[in-house]
Design an enzyme around this catalytic site. Structure first.
Site, short mmCIF file in Angstrom:
data_model
loop_
_atom_site.label_atom_id
_atom_site.label_comp_id
_atom_site.label_asym_id
_atom_site.label_seq_id
_atom_site.Cartn_x
_atom_site.Cartn_y
_atom_site.Cartn_z
N ARG A 61 0.85 -1.18 0.00
CA ARG A 61 0.00 0.00 0.00
C ARG A 61 0.89 1.24 0.00
O ARG A 61 2.10 1.14 0.12
CB ARG A 61 -0.98 0.02 1.18
CG ARG A 61 -0.64 -0.69 2.44
CD ARG A 61 0.48 -0.08 3.24
NE ARG A 61 0.28 1.34 3.46
CZ ARG A 61 1.26 2.21 3.52
NH1 ARG A 61 2.51 1.83 3.38
NH2 ARG A 61 1.04 3.49 3.74
N GLY A 62 0.25 2.40 -0.14
CA GLY A 62 0.99 3.64 -0.31
C GLY A 62 0.99 4.02 -1.78
O GLY A 62 1.20 3.18 -2.66
N ASP A 241 -2.79 10.44 -1.72
CA ASP A 241 -3.23 9.42 -2.66
C ASP A 241 -3.83 10.03 -3.91
O ASP A 241 -3.88 9.39 -4.95
CB ASP A 241 -4.24 8.49 -1.99
CG ASP A 241 -3.56 7.55 -1.00
OD1 ASP A 241 -3.18 6.45 -1.42
OD2 ASP A 241 -3.36 7.94 0.16
#
Length: 349
Positions: A61-62, A241
């Site tokens: 994730r990220g 994001d």
């Protein structure tokens, strides 16, 4: 093709990076971020379906790392499919895994567009090499730009994890800024929000800072207002994001509250991002889809129930911080200040 990929991975390993994902032969290796900080587990991924599951389950994730997962997933798809049509079906599955993180979709579209049906495998590898090196260069450049905002003795607050394991291995977004300031010899410290319900701050940001030797203090998310009001924070730096055309920011749930508290106490609030996360096609935060995750994730902590059976819960994975609360947007092209829409379009349009 594997020879070029192996050479790339060797190049990355020689640069003191914390790699979240890379290719080996006909498989992809990812660090299972859900097992940190107590176990370091690497998973071997052989199919795009398994990589999609890993993305959905937050094993990787990220925003930056998700973009790279899209690139490595496309590489995996090119190995497994002999037709361009089947390859494109795998790319569509990758894009559907995390709708808020625009970097994933943008990277998949970039690597999968305008391909020659007879040469698409070779084209995918070349684009993969370019994307991975570009992502690393983004982190180095935005780290340099953001470090100029940090002074000797500053305490920086951050939220969630926007570090090496969320990017190409140097520092991702926010931690690129912090890492570069530390490398410049500035005596800094970091206040790390734990980031419920997945605890990315406590589990991963703290883990990276400890490995880098940067002093930090862990706080619960609801302590940030206290720390900001008491003058314990010089600036806030978070990742992103998605950044809308007007400068509205989509980031991990809780970011909006920290931004409000920073604004109320006249503490500068920055987001660190790259051009790939800036979405000029999205006019404002109202148009950003917010991923709703399984509410069961809120009802447990480290696998243990924290509420009685039958309790209802809500888990939006992100919130939207309006641009009026953001002091500046740190990018690989420098720090952008208001008016954001005008300046973002001029720089990235």
């Amino acid at each position: 093709m594997t020879r070029l990929v192996n050479a790339l991975v060797q190049e990355l390993r020689e640069r003191n990076l914390l790699l979240p994902i890379w290719g080996e032969g006909e498989k992809v290796i990812i660090l299972d971020q859900t097992r940190l900080p107590f176990k370091t587990v690497y998973l071997e991924i052989y199919t795009v379906a398994d990589l999609c599951t890993a993305i959905k389950d937050m094993i990787i994730r990220g925003s930056g790392a998700l973009g790279l997962a899209g690139a490595w997933g496309a590489y995996l798809a090119s190995l497994k499919n002999d037709s361009l049509e089947a390859f494109q079906r795998d790319l569509a599955a990758l894009k559907a895994t995390r709708p808020t993180a625009v970097n994933l979709a943008k990277t998949v579209d970039e690597i999968g567009s305008d391909l020659n049906p007879r040469q698409f495998k070779e084209q995918v590898v070349q684009r993969l090499l370019d994307i991975v090196r570009r992502q690393l260069n983004f982190e180095l450049a935005l780290g340099e730009a953001g470090a100029a905002l940090i002074h000797d003795g500053d305490t920086i607050m951050t939220h969630c994890h926007s570090g090496a394991l969320a990017g190409a291995g140097y520092g991702g977004r926010a931690l690129s800024v912090i890492r570069r300031a530390w490398e410049q010899g500035k005596k800094i410290s970091v206040l790390v929000n734990e980031t419920r319900p997945y605890l990315q701050g406590a589990r991963i940001t703290a883990w990276e800072l400890k490995r880098l030797g940067i002093p930090f203090t862990l706080i619960t998310d609801n302590m940030s207002g206290f720390c900001l009001e008491k003058g314990m924070v010089n600036l806030v730096v978070v990742g992103s994001d998605r950044v809308a055309r007007n400068g509205d920011l989509a980031n991990k749930i809780g970011t909006y509250l920290h931004a409000l508290a920073a604004h109320d106490n006249n503490v500068p609030f920055y987001t660190a991002t790259s051009s790939h996360t800036i979405d000029l096609n999205t006019p404002s935060g109202d148009a950003i889809p917010v991923e709703m995750r399984d509410a069961a994730e809120v009802l447990t902590l480290a696998g243990q129930p924290i509420a009685q059976p039958g309790t209802r819960a809500l888990y939006p994975a992100f919130d939207i911080t309006p641009h009026r609360l953001i002091t500046g947007i740190i990018t690989e092209k420098g720090v952008i200040f208001p008016p954001f829409e005008k300046n973002l379009v001029e720089l990235f349009g």
